[in-house]
Design a protein around this motif. Structure first.
Motif, PDB file in Angstrom:
ATOM      1  N   VAL A  62       0.939  -1.194   0.007  1.00 25.26           N
ATOM      2  CA  VAL A  62      -0.060   0.139   0.028  1.00 25.26           C
ATOM      3  C   VAL A  62       0.835   1.368  -0.052  1.00 25.26           C
ATOM      4  O   VAL A  62       2.077   1.141   0.103  1.00 25.26           O
ATOM      5  N   THR A  63       0.308   2.596   0.093  1.00 23.08           N
ATOM      6  CA  THR A  63       0.911   3.785  -0.087  1.00 23.08           C
ATOM      7  C   THR A  63       0.774   4.094   1.092  1.00 23.08           C
ATOM      8  O   THR A  63       1.356   5.526   1.503  1.00 23.08           O
ATOM      9  N   SER A  64      -0.130   3.960   2.302  1.00 26.30           N
ATOM     10  CA  SER A  64      -0.465   4.611   3.475  1.00 26.30           C
ATOM     11  C   SER A  64       1.074   4.304   4.233  1.00 26.30           C
ATOM     12  O   SER A  64       1.747   3.315   4.258  1.00 26.30           O
ATOM     13  N   ASN A  65       0.861   5.144   5.298  1.00 25.74           N
ATOM     14  CA  ASN A  65       2.177   5.032   6.424  1.00 25.74           C
ATOM     15  C   ASN A  65       2.076   3.859   6.985  1.00 25.74           C
ATOM     16  O   ASN A  65       1.027   3.194   7.564  1.00 25.74           O
ATOM     17  N   GLU A  66       3.186   3.333   7.532  1.00 24.55           N
ATOM     18  CA  GLU A  66       3.340   2.235   8.152  1.00 24.55           C
ATOM     19  C   GLU A  66       4.311   2.708   9.313  1.00 24.55           C
ATOM     20  O   GLU A  66       5.304   3.258   8.933  1.00 24.55           O
ATOM     21  N   TYR A  67       3.971   2.561  10.453  1.00 25.51           N
ATOM     22  CA  TYR A  67       4.815   3.249  11.698  1.00 25.51           C
ATOM     23  C   TYR A  67       5.685   1.857  12.432  1.00 25.51           C
ATOM     24  O   TYR A  67       4.988   0.765  12.279  1.00 25.51           O
ATOM     25  N   PRO A  68       6.961   2.175  12.842  1.00 21.51           N
ATOM     26  CA  PRO A  68       7.565   3.511  12.918  1.00 21.51           C
ATOM     27  C   PRO A  68       8.418   3.994  11.974  1.00 21.51           C
ATOM     28  O   PRO A  68       8.896   5.128  11.760  1.00 21.51           O
ATOM     29  N   ALA A  69       8.454   3.233  10.847  1.00 15.65           N
ATOM     30  CA  ALA A  69       9.041   3.505   9.439  1.00 15.65           C
ATOM     31  C   ALA A  69       8.731   4.872   8.998  1.00 15.65           C
ATOM     32  O   ALA A  69       9.705   5.628   8.509  1.00 15.65           O
ATOM     33  N   ALA A  70       7.233   5.174   9.066  1.00 12.41           N
ATOM     34  CA  ALA A  70       6.884   6.547   8.712  1.00 12.41           C
ATOM     35  C   ALA A  70       7.305   7.766   9.487  1.00 12.41           C
ATOM     36  O   ALA A  70       7.217   8.965   8.988  1.00 12.41           O
ATOM     37  N   TYR A  71       7.807   7.589  10.717  1.00  8.38           N
ATOM     38  CA  TYR A  71       8.238   8.820  11.381  1.00  8.38           C
ATOM     39  C   TYR A  71       9.409   9.579  10.720  1.00  8.38           C
ATOM     40  O   TYR A  71      10.375   8.684  10.176  1.00  8.38           O
ATOM     41  N   PRO A  72       9.536  10.779  10.643  1.00 12.96           N
ATOM     42  CA  PRO A  72      10.608  11.536   9.759  1.00 12.96           C
ATOM     43  C   PRO A  72      12.008  11.069  10.313  1.00 12.96           C
ATOM     44  O   PRO A  72      13.155  11.209   9.528  1.00 12.96           O
ATOM     45  N   GLU A  73      12.181  10.770  11.661  1.00 15.56           N
ATOM     46  CA  GLU A  73      13.546  10.266  12.334  1.00 15.56           C
ATOM     47  C   GLU A  73      13.627   8.863  11.905  1.00 15.56           C
ATOM     48  O   GLU A  73      15.067   8.513  12.509  1.00 15.56           O
ATOM     49  N   VAL A  74      13.074   8.084  11.222  1.00 18.93           N
ATOM     50  CA  VAL A  74      13.473   6.743  10.788  1.00 18.93           C
ATOM     51  C   VAL A  74      13.499   6.706   9.318  1.00 18.93           C
ATOM     52  O   VAL A  74      12.769   7.415   8.612  1.00 18.93           O
ATOM     53  N   MET A  75      14.489   6.121   8.815  1.00 16.40           N
ATOM     54  CA  MET A  75      15.001   5.909   7.609  1.00 16.40           C
ATOM     55  C   MET A  75      14.124   4.644   7.160  1.00 16.40           C
ATOM     56  O   MET A  75      14.411   3.569   7.568  1.00 16.40           O
ATOM     57  N   ALA A  76      13.021   4.848   6.198  1.00 13.01           N
ATOM     58  CA  ALA A  76      12.234   3.790   5.687  1.00 13.01           C
ATOM     59  C   ALA A  76      12.730   3.140   4.429  1.00 13.01           C
ATOM     60  O   ALA A  76      12.994   3.715   3.471  1.00 13.01           O
ATOM     61  N   ILE A  77      12.792   1.681   4.518  1.00  9.84           N
ATOM     62  CA  ILE A  77      13.412   0.623   3.606  1.00  9.84           C
ATOM     63  C   ILE A  77      12.241   0.132   2.871  1.00  9.84           C
ATOM     64  O   ILE A  77      11.402  -0.565   3.830  1.00  9.84           O
ATOM     65  N   THR A  78      12.289  -0.028   1.792  1.00  6.98           N
ATOM     66  CA  THR A  78      11.264  -0.837   0.968  1.00  6.98           C
ATOM     67  C   THR A  78      12.168  -2.088   0.296  1.00  6.98           C
ATOM     68  O   THR A  78      13.205  -1.968   0.433  1.00  6.98           O
ATOM     69  N   ALA A  79      11.237  -2.941  -0.642  1.00 10.52           N
ATOM     70  CA  ALA A  79      12.126  -3.759  -1.025  1.00 10.52           C
ATOM     71  C   ALA A  79      12.039  -3.763  -2.700  1.00 10.52           C
ATOM     72  O   ALA A  79      10.714  -3.331  -3.064  1.00 10.52           O
ATOM     73  N   ILE A  80      12.750  -4.282  -3.116  1.00 10.57           N
ATOM     74  CA  ILE A  80      12.946  -4.466  -4.842  1.00 10.57           C
ATOM     75  C   ILE A  80      13.334  -5.421  -5.171  1.00 10.57           C
ATOM     76  O   ILE A  80      13.943  -6.502  -4.361  1.00 10.57           O
ATOM     77  N   ARG A  81      12.934  -5.908  -6.373  1.00 11.47           N
ATOM     78  CA  ARG A  81      13.323  -7.121  -6.943  1.00 11.47           C
ATOM     79  C   ARG A  81      14.999  -7.121  -7.457  1.00 11.47           C
ATOM     80  O   ARG A  81      15.263  -5.928  -7.840  1.00 11.47           O
ATOM     81  N   PRO A  82      15.403  -8.127  -7.937  1.00 10.27           N
ATOM     82  CA  PRO A  82      16.844  -8.263  -8.475  1.00 10.27           C
ATOM     83  C   PRO A  82      16.890  -7.211  -9.720  1.00 10.27           C
ATOM     84  O   PRO A  82      17.923  -6.846  -9.809  1.00 10.27           O
ATOM     85  N   ASP A  83      15.747  -7.017 -10.414  1.00  9.15           N
ATOM     86  CA  ASP A  83      15.629  -6.130 -11.668  1.00  9.15           C
ATOM     87  C   ASP A  83      15.723  -4.576 -11.219  1.00  9.15           C
ATOM     88  O   ASP A  83      15.643  -3.848 -12.164  1.00  9.15           O
ATOM     89  N   GLY A  84      15.599  -4.302 -10.092  1.00  2.28           N
ATOM     90  CA  GLY A  84      15.634  -3.106  -9.535  1.00  2.28           C
ATOM     91  C   GLY A  84      14.003  -2.553  -9.391  1.00  2.28           C
ATOM     92  O   GLY A  84      14.183  -1.276  -8.862  1.00  2.28           O
ATOM     93  N   LYS A  85      12.931  -3.440  -9.931  1.00  2.58           N
ATOM     94  CA  LYS A  85      11.781  -2.700  -9.772  1.00  2.58           C
ATOM     95  C   LYS A  85      11.195  -3.088  -8.418  1.00  2.58           C
ATOM     96  O   LYS A  85      11.511  -3.981  -7.671  1.00  2.58           O
ATOM     97  N   LEU A  86      10.042  -2.310  -8.011  1.00  2.00           N
ATOM     98  CA  LEU A  86       9.669  -2.609  -6.777  1.00  2.00           C
ATOM     99  C   LEU A  86       9.187  -3.845  -6.631  1.00  2.00           C
ATOM    100  O   LEU A  86       8.337  -4.472  -7.469  1.00  2.00           O
ATOM    101  N   ALA A  87       9.362  -4.661  -5.295  1.00  2.00           N
ATOM    102  CA  ALA A  87       8.803  -6.022  -5.249  1.00  2.00           C
ATOM    103  C   ALA A  87       7.125  -5.804  -5.047  1.00  2.00           C
ATOM    104  O   ALA A  87       6.749  -4.685  -4.478  1.00  2.00           O
ATOM    105  N   ASP A  88       6.302  -6.719  -5.507  1.00  2.00           N
ATOM    106  CA  ASP A  88       4.957  -7.003  -5.741  1.00  2.00           C
ATOM    107  C   ASP A  88       4.269  -6.768  -4.354  1.00  2.00           C
ATOM    108  O   ASP A  88       3.337  -6.063  -4.010  1.00  2.00           O
TER     109      ASP A  88
END
Length: 161
Positions: A62-88
């Motif tokens: 989703v695009t909605s906030n997930e906490y605590p990652a969404a706090y500005p003091e936290v560097m939020a990390i998402t996942a990508i596939r080996p080809d560099g595209k966002l993981a499903d």
């Protein structure tokens, strides 16, 4: 412990214990859709004292906030596939700062296992941050900037989903 859920109080207590034990980089591979004033305050206090927080963006997708990652003091990390595209499965909100491969190898008892998710991405980035701190003498602010610059989250174009 063996539980799959916890309380905000326990998360805040765990963060405090880690920092009081000397942690300068804290991996927050956990999350929920509801912010916690207590957890946010604990993160703010320790962030202001120089601790780097790295949080998993979530696996909803989703695009909605997930906490605590969404706090500005936290560097939020998402996942990508080996080809560099966002993981499903990976969250892709505006709060996301950086991306890393979502499938990572883990060695345990002389065997290699594969883990998948934004927590795997976050663990990899946390290890990278630790290496930058210990081997290269970088401070948390510099580490955050280096990682975001070199592992940026690029939201997918509409046709790439």
């Amino acid at each position: 412990g063996p539980n799959t859920v916890t309380t905000s109080f326990n998360v805040a207590q765990g963060i405090t214990m880690a920092v009081e034990g000397g942690a300068k980089i804290v991996n927050l591979s956990l999350g929920c859709a509801t912010p916690s004033a207590l957890v946010r305050k604990v993160i703010q206090v320790h962030h202001n004292s120089g601790v780097l927080f790295i949080g998993a963006a979530g696996n909803a997708p989703v695009t909605s906030n997930e906490y605590p990652a969404a706090y500005p003091e936290v560097m939020a990390i998402t996942a990508i596939r080996p080809d560099g595209k966002l993981a499903d499965y990976a969250n892709r909100g505006n709060f996301v700062d950086a991306a890393e491969r979502g499938t990572q190898p883990v060695r345990f008892n002389n065997r290699t296992y594969s883990t998948t998710g934004t927590s795997s991405s976050t663990a990899y980035i946390s290890g990278m941050a630790a290496a930058l701190a210990t081997k290269h003498g970088k401070i948390p602010h510099e580490i955050r900037e280096l990682i975001i610059k070199n592992r940026p989250f690029l939201p997918p174009k509409k046709e790439e989903k």
